[in-house]
Design a protein around this motif. Structure first.
Motif, PDB file in Angstrom:
ATOM      1  N   ALA A  33       1.470  -3.687  -9.579  1.00 34.38           N
ATOM      2  CA  ALA A  33       2.908  -3.673  -9.296  1.00 34.38           C
ATOM      3  C   ALA A  33       3.202  -2.929  -7.996  1.00 34.38           C
ATOM      4  N   PHE A  34       2.480  -1.830  -7.756  1.00 32.14           N
ATOM      5  CA  PHE A  34       2.675  -1.049  -6.527  1.00 32.14           C
ATOM      6  C   PHE A  34       2.366  -1.904  -5.293  1.00 32.14           C
ATOM      7  N   MET A  36       2.292  -5.166  -5.126  1.00 31.58           N
ATOM      8  CA  MET A  36       3.253  -6.268  -5.037  1.00 31.58           C
ATOM      9  C   MET A  36       4.556  -5.807  -4.380  1.00 31.58           C
ATOM     10  N   MET A  37       5.011  -4.598  -4.769  1.00 34.68           N
ATOM     11  CA  MET A  37       6.243  -4.064  -4.180  1.00 34.68           C
ATOM     12  C   MET A  37       6.068  -3.764  -2.692  1.00 34.68           C
ATOM     13  N   MET A  38       4.919  -3.190  -2.353  1.00 33.65           N
ATOM     14  CA  MET A  38       4.668  -2.853  -0.959  1.00 33.65           C
ATOM     15  C   MET A  38       4.420  -4.092  -0.105  1.00 33.65           C
ATOM     16  N   SER A  39       4.000  -5.177  -0.748  1.00 34.03           N
ATOM     17  CA  SER A  39       3.705  -6.392   0.016  1.00 34.03           C
ATOM     18  C   SER A  39       4.968  -7.064   0.552  1.00 34.03           C
ATOM     19  N   ILE A  40       6.121  -6.802  -0.092  1.00 31.63           N
ATOM     20  CA  ILE A  40       7.369  -7.440   0.355  1.00 31.63           C
ATOM     21  C   ILE A  40       7.753  -6.990   1.760  1.00 31.63           C
ATOM     22  N   VAL A  93       7.512   0.465 -14.640  1.00 31.85           N
ATOM     23  CA  VAL A  93       7.291  -0.674 -13.740  1.00 31.85           C
ATOM     24  C   VAL A  93       8.562  -1.517 -13.638  1.00 31.85           C
ATOM     25  N   THR A  94       9.203  -1.783 -14.778  1.00 35.73           N
ATOM     26  CA  THR A  94      10.389  -2.650 -14.784  1.00 35.73           C
ATOM     27  C   THR A  94      11.655  -1.905 -14.391  1.00 35.73           C
ATOM     28  N   GLY A  95      11.676  -0.561 -14.560  1.00 41.04           N
ATOM     29  CA  GLY A  95      12.795   0.245 -14.096  1.00 41.04           C
ATOM     30  C   GLY A  95      13.989   0.266 -15.032  1.00 41.04           C
TER      31      GLY A  95
END
Length: 236
Positions: A33-34, A36-40, A93-95
């Motif tokens: 997830a980390f 994936m978030m940083m890839s944006i 992860v989902t917040g």
């Protein structure tokens, strides 16, 4: 006696195996997830060939990151014992823990009549948070698709009071259950927070930071009542 001991030993082994598997898969998906978030932002920079550089990014983070780091540490310390390992991995992860995931998990455990910190509570909490995440995703997807036709309805003056009171209604319902069960413990942090917010209304935007303050007050009051013999531990 031997049969009971064997059953308890089997339950302990099963619980440890479950915990070990949860931590393994939880860490894997947290790392995924980390990235994936940083890839944006990375892909946006690649696509537009726009690289802000370290200095502007660091300057921007300097103003907001310490606040988020503080809240993150506070939420981990406060919510992890409530949600359990699986629920914590999934929830973080989902917040949206304070507004959605924690109330869902607590309400599910209450309905299932299981205690926090037990294997049963861990499973129920994880299922509740997973269900909440799925439902939230579906609702957001429907909301995005229906945003244009629903905008006049959602912005109407008639529905404004309802939207303004969603969170108070949600937490009010939960508070009735938990305050009525342990009112001697709950009254001190409740009164403290009411007085604090009346005196300093601007602190309403810092609720997450004040959660552990309320927790410490409740723990201190519980200890005081227990030492004085005023706390009925059988019902609490």
């Amino acid at each position: 006696m031997e049969k009971n001991s064997s059953l308890k030993l089997a339950q302990v082994k099963k619980s440890r195996k479950y915990e070990d598997e949860v931590h393994v898969f939880g860490r894997i998906w947290m790392i995924c997830a980390f990235f994936m978030m940083m890839s944006i932002p990375f892909m946006i920079s690649v696509y537009y060939d726009a690289w802000p550089g370290f200095a502007p990014v660091f300057k921007g983070l300097l103003g907001v990151a310490p606040i988020f780091w503080t809240v993150a540490v506070i939420e981990i310390i406060t919510y992890t014992p409530m949600l359990g390992s699986g629920g914590s991995y999934l929830g973080f992860v989902t917040g949206n823990l304070t507004n959605l995931k924690v109330p869902c998990a607590l309400y599910a455990m209450e309905n299932a009549q299981v205690k926090q910190g037990t294997l049963e509570g861990e499973v129920i909490s994880t299922i509740a948070i997973a269900t909440s995440s799925i439902v939230t995703t579906i609702i957001i997807a429907v909301g995005v698709l229906m945003l244009t036709p629903l905008t006049p309805i959602l912005n109407s003056e008639m529905l404004k009071p309802a939207f303004d009171n969603i969170l108070p209604a949600l937490f009010g319902g939960l508070a009735v259950v938990y305050v009525s069960k342990n009112w001697k413990i709950a009254i001190s942090p409740l009164l403290f927070m009411i007085v604090l917010f009346l005196l300093v209304p601007s602190l309403a935007s810092s609720v997450s930071v004040l959660v552990p303050v309320g927790s410490l007050i409740a723990i201190g009051m519980a200890r005081l009542l227990y030492n004085k013999g005023l706390l009925n531990t059988d019902k609490s």
